[in-house]
Motif scaffolding. Sequence first.
Motif, mmCIF file in Angstrom:
data_model
loop_
_atom_site.group_PDB
_atom_site.id
_atom_site.type_symbol
_atom_site.label_atom_id
_atom_site.label_comp_id
_atom_site.label_asym_id
_atom_site.label_seq_id
_atom_site.Cartn_x
_atom_site.Cartn_y
_atom_site.Cartn_z
ATOM 1 N N SER A 144 17.844 -2.919 79.652
ATOM 2 C CA SER A 144 18.056 -2.729 81.081
ATOM 3 C C SER A 144 18.935 -3.854 81.600
ATOM 4 C CB SER A 144 16.719 -2.734 81.828
ATOM 5 O OG SER A 144 16.931 -2.658 83.225
ATOM 6 N N LEU A 162 14.898 -0.969 73.590
ATOM 7 C CA LEU A 162 14.878 -0.762 75.034
ATOM 8 C C LEU A 162 15.819 -1.775 75.663
ATOM 9 C CD1 LEU A 162 11.021 -0.558 75.713
ATOM 10 C CD2 LEU A 162 12.554 1.244 74.920
ATOM 11 N N ILE A 215 16.816 3.806 76.179
ATOM 12 C CA ILE A 215 15.873 3.887 75.064
ATOM 13 C C ILE A 215 16.632 4.480 73.884
ATOM 14 C CG2 ILE A 215 13.696 4.814 74.195
ATOM 15 C CD1 ILE A 215 12.849 5.202 77.161
ATOM 16 N N LEU A 268 11.720 -2.165 81.780
ATOM 17 C CA LEU A 268 11.193 -2.249 80.415
ATOM 18 C C LEU A 268 9.695 -1.964 80.395
ATOM 19 C CD1 LEU A 268 13.029 -5.384 78.939
ATOM 20 C CD2 LEU A 268 13.637 -2.977 78.680
ATOM 21 N N ILE A 305 17.672 1.822 82.508
ATOM 22 C CA ILE A 305 16.896 1.780 81.266
ATOM 23 C C ILE A 305 17.646 2.549 80.190
ATOM 24 C CG2 ILE A 305 15.517 3.840 81.831
ATOM 25 C CD1 ILE A 305 14.234 0.679 79.954
ATOM 26 N N ALA A 365 9.079 1.734 80.965
ATOM 27 C CA ALA A 365 9.413 2.519 79.769
ATOM 28 C C ALA A 365 8.272 2.423 78.749
ATOM 29 C CB ALA A 365 10.729 2.044 79.164
ATOM 30 N N GLU A 397 13.977 8.150 80.500
ATOM 31 C CA GLU A 397 15.119 7.479 81.119
ATOM 32 C C GLU A 397 15.440 8.106 82.478
ATOM 33 O OE1 GLU A 397 17.704 6.059 77.206
ATOM 34 O OE2 GLU A 397 18.171 7.987 78.153
ATOM 35 N N ASN A 449 16.458 -6.969 76.607
ATOM 36 C CA ASN A 449 16.258 -6.063 75.475
ATOM 37 C C ASN A 449 14.914 -6.315 74.818
ATOM 38 O OD1 ASN A 449 19.542 -6.659 75.285
ATOM 39 N ND2 ASN A 449 18.941 -4.532 75.060
ATOM 40 N N PHE A 479 12.372 10.786 75.175
ATOM 41 C CA PHE A 479 12.919 9.493 75.615
ATOM 42 C C PHE A 479 13.995 9.679 76.672
ATOM 43 C CE2 PHE A 479 11.559 7.697 71.278
ATOM 44 C CZ PHE A 479 10.287 7.460 71.763
#
Length: 166
Positions: free
Chosen positions: A24, A22, A112, A33, A110, A36, A94, A70, A90
């Motif tokens: 951002s 992940l 993923i 994060l 974001i 997500a 996003e 991350n 995923f």
Amino acid sequence: MFGLSNKVSLPVKFENIAYLSLGSNIGAREHFLEQALFEIQRLPEIQILSSSRVLETAPLENVNQSAFLNQIVKIHVSPSFTLPNLLETFQAIETKLGRQHRAWKGPREIDIDILSYECIVMETAFLTLPHHSLVTRPFVKQLLEEMGETELIPHFQETLNEKYNS
């Protein structure tokens, strides 16, 4: 959408297991994060097994942007939930969280990425497994090691060496 894939011999420990990255680097990075992770854990087909600490990293390929936060996440995926389902899910997360595609490897709310799924080795227009980040982004190896996940990269080493070090 997906072609045939190859499995490197599958140790039981990787059965139905995926590793995610992940990231951002726009706005409320920690919030993206967290959101997500929240969206992933809400999925009945997925169980979060562990996650790394959050690590701030400099951008690598497109360096003209802000630093990233991350995180690595290890998940168990229901056997009935296919790889295309996983990727589409995923991407939908996003989109729900506001990701916009601005530029190649550019800033994002974001991201993923599926680093690996089981021991599948494949390359399509939509997905490449294992993901290049396993060898091109040092933070991935660092966070996996901190999580005690030391066998993933060596398991794919020959494939990764052929593709990214030739």
